[in-house]
Motif scaffolding. Structure first.
Motif, PDB file in Angstrom:
ATOM      1  N   LEU A  30       0.901  -1.154   0.027  1.00 40.46           N
ATOM      2  CA  LEU A  30      -0.029   0.079  -0.070  1.00 40.46           C
ATOM      3  C   LEU A  30       0.990   1.235   0.152  1.00 40.46           C
ATOM      4  CD1 LEU A  30      -2.839   0.997  -0.023  1.00 40.46           C
ATOM      5  CD2 LEU A  30      -2.610   0.831   2.450  1.00 40.46           C
ATOM      6  N   VAL A  31       1.963   1.179   0.742  1.00 43.12           N
ATOM      7  CA  VAL A  31       2.929   2.416   0.876  1.00 43.12           C
ATOM      8  C   VAL A  31       3.579   2.489  -0.600  1.00 43.12           C
ATOM      9  CG1 VAL A  31       4.927   3.221   1.696  1.00 43.12           C
ATOM     10  CG2 VAL A  31       3.024   2.358   3.230  1.00 43.12           C
ATOM     11  N   PHE A  64      -6.510   4.982   3.377  1.00 43.38           N
ATOM     12  CA  PHE A  64      -5.687   5.408   4.905  1.00 43.38           C
ATOM     13  C   PHE A  64      -6.219   4.412   6.088  1.00 43.38           C
ATOM     14  CE2 PHE A  64      -4.730   9.143   2.326  1.00 43.38           C
ATOM     15  CZ  PHE A  64      -3.327   8.953   2.867  1.00 43.38           C
ATOM     16  N   LEU A  65      -7.764   4.006   5.982  1.00 38.75           N
ATOM     17  CA  LEU A  65      -8.227   3.081   6.742  1.00 38.75           C
ATOM     18  C   LEU A  65      -7.729   1.534   6.649  1.00 38.75           C
ATOM     19  CD1 LEU A  65     -10.343   2.340   8.713  1.00 38.75           C
ATOM     20  CD2 LEU A  65     -11.973   1.915   7.130  1.00 38.75           C
ATOM     21  N   TYR A  70      -3.667  -2.510   8.471  1.00 38.98           N
ATOM     22  CA  TYR A  70      -2.687  -3.346   8.175  1.00 38.98           C
ATOM     23  C   TYR A  70      -1.519  -3.213   9.272  1.00 38.98           C
ATOM     24  CZ  TYR A  70      -4.804  -4.382   3.615  1.00 38.98           C
ATOM     25  OH  TYR A  70      -5.609  -4.461   2.546  1.00 38.98           O
ATOM     26  N   ILE A  71      -1.324  -1.798   9.708  1.00 43.82           N
ATOM     27  CA  ILE A  71      -0.506  -1.811  10.782  1.00 43.82           C
ATOM     28  C   ILE A  71      -0.652  -2.131  11.858  1.00 43.82           C
ATOM     29  CG2 ILE A  71       0.630   0.145  12.158  1.00 43.82           C
ATOM     30  CD1 ILE A  71       0.861   1.879   9.342  1.00 43.82           C
ATOM     31  N   ALA A  96     -13.230  -6.976  12.171  1.00 43.00           N
ATOM     32  CA  ALA A  96     -14.536  -6.673  11.836  1.00 43.00           C
ATOM     33  C   ALA A  96     -14.764  -5.579  11.057  1.00 43.00           C
ATOM     34  CB  ALA A  96     -15.560  -6.499  13.317  1.00 43.00           C
ATOM     35  N   VAL A  97     -13.968  -4.558  11.545  1.00 40.80           N
ATOM     36  CA  VAL A  97     -13.844  -3.274  10.591  1.00 40.80           C
ATOM     37  C   VAL A  97     -13.462  -3.679   9.267  1.00 40.80           C
ATOM     38  CG1 VAL A  97     -12.700  -1.137  10.465  1.00 40.80           C
ATOM     39  CG2 VAL A  97     -13.761  -1.781  12.628  1.00 40.80           C
ATOM     40  N   TYR A  98     -12.308  -4.423   9.166  1.00 42.25           N
ATOM     41  CA  TYR A  98     -11.784  -4.834   7.898  1.00 42.25           C
ATOM     42  C   TYR A  98     -13.014  -5.455   6.899  1.00 42.25           C
ATOM     43  CZ  TYR A  98      -8.579  -6.140   4.234  1.00 42.25           C
ATOM     44  OH  TYR A  98      -8.159  -6.289   2.906  1.00 42.25           O
ATOM     45  N   ILE A  99     -13.566  -6.341   7.622  1.00 42.17           N
ATOM     46  CA  ILE A  99     -14.792  -7.100   6.802  1.00 42.17           C
ATOM     47  C   ILE A  99     -15.645  -6.071   6.286  1.00 42.17           C
ATOM     48  CG2 ILE A  99     -16.557  -8.751   6.949  1.00 42.17           C
ATOM     49  CD1 ILE A  99     -14.848 -10.438   8.533  1.00 42.17           C
TER      50      ILE A  99
END
Length: 159
Positions: A30-31, A64-65, A70-71, A96-99
């Motif tokens: 991503l970076v 950015f989310l 990932y971090i 859960a947020v990633y899903i």
């Protein structure tokens, strides 16, 4: 004093190492993508990239989310290797947020890439999405299992 003999199970080690590896690799990609975003004006990328994608605020918020998630995978993976209760709780929230973010991204990408959908093998795409969802749901379930919760609870009570 019995709590000092609680060790991590093999599943905890496997999931923690996979989280660290996936998180570090995805963060790197991503970076790198953000660093190379100026290449969007190349003629080879014009037919692949939907018009106005980089000007969409949702694209940048999602990017950015994902970077934050990932971090967080790397940080929680290290915490899970040390059987920290905060890492187990935070990992379940982050997954859960990633899903949810992944579902929104899939929906958005379907509408943005309608012209390219004829070139993509839908069967492989759906299989990849299902494998990915099963991994993330498996992580949430695994770290909610009573035996795993017990490992973290006993480890956090050490004196």
């Amino acid at each position: 004093m019995v709590y000092k003999f609680i060790t991590r199970s093999k599943g905890v080690v496997i999931f923690a190492i996979s989280l660290i590896a996936f998180g570090a690799f995805n963060t790197f990609l991503l970076v790198l993508s953000l660093g190379l975003i100026s290449l969007r004006n190349m003629p080879d990328l014009k037919p692949v990239m939907p018009n106005g994608l980089l000007s969409m605020s949702f694209f940048w918020i999602s990017t950015f989310l994902n970077l934050f998630i990932y971090i967080s995978w790397v940080i929680t993976g290290i915490g899970i290797l040390h059987l920290k209760e905060w890492a187990r709780q935070f990992l379940r929230i982050v997954m859960a947020v990633y899903i949810i973010n992944m579902l929104v991204n899939i929906t958005l990408n379907i509408f943005l890439a309608e012209e390219v959908m004829a070139k993509i093998p839908i069967g492989f795409l759906i299989a990849g999405i299902m494998i990915t969802f099963s991994y993330y749901l498996g992580v949430i379930y695994f770290f909610s299992h009573p035996d795993i919760v017990r490992q973290f609870k006993y480890k956090s009570r050490e004196y």
